[in-house]
Design a protein around this motif. Sequence first.
Motif, PDB file in Angstrom:
ATOM      1  N   LYS A 278       0.812  -1.213   0.000  1.00 53.97           N
ATOM      2  CA  LYS A 278       0.000   0.000   0.000  1.00 53.97           C
ATOM      3  C   LYS A 278       0.849   1.268   0.000  1.00 53.97           C
ATOM      4  N   GLY A 279       2.115   1.135   0.330  1.00 53.46           N
ATOM      5  CA  GLY A 279       3.007   2.287   0.385  1.00 53.46           C
ATOM      6  C   GLY A 279       4.355   1.886   0.931  1.00 53.46           C
ATOM      7  N   LEU A 280       5.208   2.870   1.149  1.00 54.58           N
ATOM      8  CA  LEU A 280       6.574   2.621   1.595  1.00 54.58           C
ATOM      9  C   LEU A 280       6.615   1.922   2.954  1.00 54.58           C
ATOM     10  N   ILE A 281       5.879   2.447   3.929  1.00 58.03           N
ATOM     11  CA  ILE A 281       5.893   1.875   5.280  1.00 58.03           C
ATOM     12  C   ILE A 281       5.326   0.463   5.275  1.00 58.03           C
ATOM     13  N   HIS A 282       4.246   0.277   4.515  1.00 59.97           N
ATOM     14  CA  HIS A 282       3.626  -1.043   4.440  1.00 59.97           C
ATOM     15  C   HIS A 282       4.563  -2.045   3.783  1.00 59.97           C
ATOM     16  N   CYS A 283       5.261  -1.615   2.755  1.00 65.73           N
ATOM     17  CA  CYS A 283       6.221  -2.474   2.064  1.00 65.73           C
ATOM     18  C   CYS A 283       7.341  -2.898   3.016  1.00 65.73           C
ATOM     19  N   ALA A 284       7.858  -1.941   3.783  1.00 64.17           N
ATOM     20  CA  ALA A 284       8.927  -2.236   4.730  1.00 64.17           C
ATOM     21  C   ALA A 284       8.435  -3.201   5.812  1.00 64.17           C
ATOM     22  N   ARG A 285       7.248  -2.944   6.333  1.00 65.32           N
ATOM     23  CA  ARG A 285       6.710  -3.782   7.413  1.00 65.32           C
ATOM     24  C   ARG A 285       6.461  -5.216   6.938  1.00 65.32           C
ATOM     25  N   GLU A 286       5.849  -5.356   5.752  1.00 61.92           N
ATOM     26  CA  GLU A 286       5.542  -6.682   5.228  1.00 61.92           C
ATOM     27  C   GLU A 286       6.806  -7.451   4.840  1.00 61.92           C
ATOM     28  N   SER A 287       7.766  -6.759   4.257  1.00 63.84           N
ATOM     29  CA  SER A 287       9.018  -7.411   3.841  1.00 63.84           C
ATOM     30  C   SER A 287       9.771  -7.939   5.055  1.00 63.84           C
ATOM     31  N   ILE A 288       9.848  -7.123   6.104  1.00 64.31           N
ATOM     32  CA  ILE A 288      10.551  -7.531   7.332  1.00 64.31           C
ATOM     33  C   ILE A 288       9.791  -8.647   8.038  1.00 64.31           C
ATOM     34  N   ARG A 289       8.478  -8.567   8.051  1.00 61.68           N
ATOM     35  CA  ARG A 289       7.670  -9.603   8.709  1.00 61.68           C
ATOM     36  C   ARG A 289       7.854 -10.964   8.051  1.00 61.68           C
ATOM     37  N   GLN A 290       7.931 -10.973   6.724  1.00 61.10           N
ATOM     38  CA  GLN A 290       8.019 -12.230   5.994  1.00 61.10           C
ATOM     39  C   GLN A 290       9.445 -12.786   5.896  1.00 61.10           C
ATOM     40  N   GLU A 291      10.437 -11.906   5.805  1.00 59.42           N
ATOM     41  CA  GLU A 291      11.794 -12.375   5.546  1.00 59.42           C
ATOM     42  C   GLU A 291      12.826 -11.922   6.573  1.00 59.42           C
ATOM     43  N   GLY A 292      12.409 -11.154   7.543  1.00 62.79           N
ATOM     44  CA  GLY A 292      13.345 -10.697   8.550  1.00 62.79           C
ATOM     45  C   GLY A 292      14.050  -9.417   8.147  1.00 62.79           C
ATOM     46  N   LEU A 293      14.776  -8.830   9.083  1.00 64.85           N
ATOM     47  CA  LEU A 293      15.446  -7.554   8.848  1.00 64.85           C
ATOM     48  C   LEU A 293      16.498  -7.638   7.746  1.00 64.85           C
ATOM     49  N   LYS A 294      17.059  -8.815   7.540  1.00 66.06           N
ATOM     50  CA  LYS A 294      18.116  -8.983   6.539  1.00 66.06           C
ATOM     51  C   LYS A 294      17.636  -8.689   5.120  1.00 66.06           C
ATOM     52  N   VAL A 295      16.308  -8.716   4.916  1.00 66.79           N
ATOM     53  CA  VAL A 295      15.777  -8.455   3.584  1.00 66.79           C
ATOM     54  C   VAL A 295      16.159  -7.062   3.087  1.00 66.79           C
ATOM     55  N   LEU A 296      16.324  -6.119   4.017  1.00 67.88           N
ATOM     56  CA  LEU A 296      16.642  -4.738   3.639  1.00 67.88           C
ATOM     57  C   LEU A 296      18.060  -4.585   3.112  1.00 67.88           C
ATOM     58  N   PHE A 297      18.863  -5.615   3.243  1.00 66.09           N
ATOM     59  CA  PHE A 297      20.254  -5.531   2.805  1.00 66.09           C
ATOM     60  C   PHE A 297      20.554  -6.444   1.624  1.00 66.09           C
ATOM     61  N   LYS A 298      19.513  -6.913   0.965  1.00 68.69           N
ATOM     62  CA  LYS A 298      19.707  -7.701  -0.242  1.00 68.69           C
ATOM     63  C   LYS A 298      20.316  -6.819  -1.332  1.00 68.69           C
ATOM     64  N   GLY A 299      21.367  -7.309  -1.963  1.00 67.07           N
ATOM     65  CA  GLY A 299      22.027  -6.534  -3.018  1.00 67.07           C
ATOM     66  C   GLY A 299      23.077  -5.581  -2.502  1.00 67.07           C
ATOM     67  N   LEU A 300      23.295  -5.558  -1.179  1.00 64.72           N
ATOM     68  CA  LEU A 300      24.278  -4.636  -0.598  1.00 64.72           C
ATOM     69  C   LEU A 300      25.673  -4.887  -1.164  1.00 64.72           C
ATOM     70  N   GLY A 301      26.055  -6.155  -1.241  1.00 65.70           N
ATOM     71  CA  GLY A 301      27.386  -6.479  -1.753  1.00 65.70           C
ATOM     72  C   GLY A 301      27.573  -6.015  -3.186  1.00 65.70           C
ATOM     73  N   LEU A 302      26.577  -6.265  -4.037  1.00 66.43           N
ATOM     74  CA  LEU A 302      26.660  -5.841  -5.441  1.00 66.43           C
ATOM     75  C   LEU A 302      26.742  -4.326  -5.556  1.00 66.43           C
ATOM     76  N   ASN A 303      25.938  -3.633  -4.766  1.00 65.96           N
ATOM     77  CA  ASN A 303      25.954  -2.168  -4.809  1.00 65.96           C
ATOM     78  C   ASN A 303      27.328  -1.611  -4.447  1.00 65.96           C
ATOM     79  N   CYS A 304      27.933  -2.151  -3.402  1.00 62.18           N
ATOM     80  CA  CYS A 304      29.232  -1.649  -2.951  1.00 62.18           C
ATOM     81  C   CYS A 304      30.358  -2.043  -3.892  1.00 62.18           C
ATOM     82  N   ILE A 305      30.278  -3.263  -4.445  1.00 62.25           N
ATOM     83  CA  ILE A 305      31.302  -3.710  -5.395  1.00 62.25           C
ATOM     84  C   ILE A 305      31.343  -2.796  -6.611  1.00 62.25           C
ATOM     85  N   ARG A 306      30.159  -2.433  -7.101  1.00 62.69           N
ATOM     86  CA  ARG A 306      30.099  -1.551  -8.273  1.00 62.69           C
ATOM     87  C   ARG A 306      30.482  -0.122  -7.930  1.00 62.69           C
ATOM     88  N   ALA A 307      30.133   0.299  -6.717  1.00 64.52           N
ATOM     89  CA  ALA A 307      30.221   1.716  -6.375  1.00 64.52           C
ATOM     90  C   ALA A 307      31.640   2.263  -6.371  1.00 64.52           C
TER      91      ALA A 307
END
Length: 332
Positions: A278-307
């Motif tokens: 439904k929005g940003l907050i809802h997306c964050a809440r649902e993503s964390i509820r289903q997959e845990g806090l680690k979901v917010l760091f998916k792709g972190l390695g790729l982002n930093c490697i390229r950066a």
Amino acid sequence: MTCGCSGGGGFTADTGGQGWKGCSPWFSLAAGFVLPLMAPRGDLREGGLSTAVGYPLDTVKVRIQTEGHYNGIWHCIQETYRTERVLGFYKGVSASVFTVSLISSVSFGTYRNFLCNICKLRYGTADAKPSGLDVSLAGGAAGAVRVVLMTPSEVAKVRMQTQRNPHPSVTSSQPLSKPKYRGSLHCLKVIAKEEGFGGLYKGCSALLCRDCSSSAIYFLTYSSLCDWLTPAGKNKPGFLVVLLSGGSAGVLAWGLATPLDVLKSRMQVDESGQHKYKGLIHCARESIRQEGLKVLFKGLGLNCIRAFPVNMVVFVTYEAVLRFTDHFANKK
């Protein structure tokens, strides 16, 4: 965050980090237009040679962020190649290529001229040395303007990257299903028809938070590192200082931006009829509820490697273009 210029302590400064001479919007826009043709991909909106190298990594990143069945980067690469071959890594690339020069030039020009105007208002001259707050505000403004222009192409890019089109050689015994999106422009047309104008700006709230904050951090980090690493008595940072400062600024900015990048991708892939978020907050809440806090760091390695390597080249290239235009202007 691949838009850049010196701000405080910049490579093109006339005297120890002062504003670029004249603050001409045309030179800033020209530099932003030329940069994508010369530099590798950074925020996946740089063109030229960079497309061949950087875009596949972005496709892998988006798939990891939006789909939960991958065990890691290498598993995603293997599965994508197995089912879709090389072309699977370049889905939606036209959405980035067609808008790269316009977005980059406006973004660079916004930052440069916003910073000059701040200096004029606060210090009475555009050549005054900007403070960290000045640099951060100008960077945030550049990020905001960038979001307005890039969101539709970003939505099309993400939708194309997550659309499955098995390669004929893989599905030779089965009839191929017709893809929903035939290309980036067709994707935009379908989204506008099915989801309305708002569909073209899905994830805009996450993108706005991501780009405004990360652009401010990006420019501030670069400016501060240039000032810190430049020896006393030297009024311009050297080539190696620019490389190190630019790369470090890119890594820090992308590292902090990754959680919002994940939410942005998930919101944009949410098609009509799904209405999963439904929005940003809802997306964050649902993503964390289903997959845990680690979901917010998916792709972190790729982002930093390229950066790091990308932003080293971005800053050196952009600053070199500004120095060239400055030299050219002084000859007239």
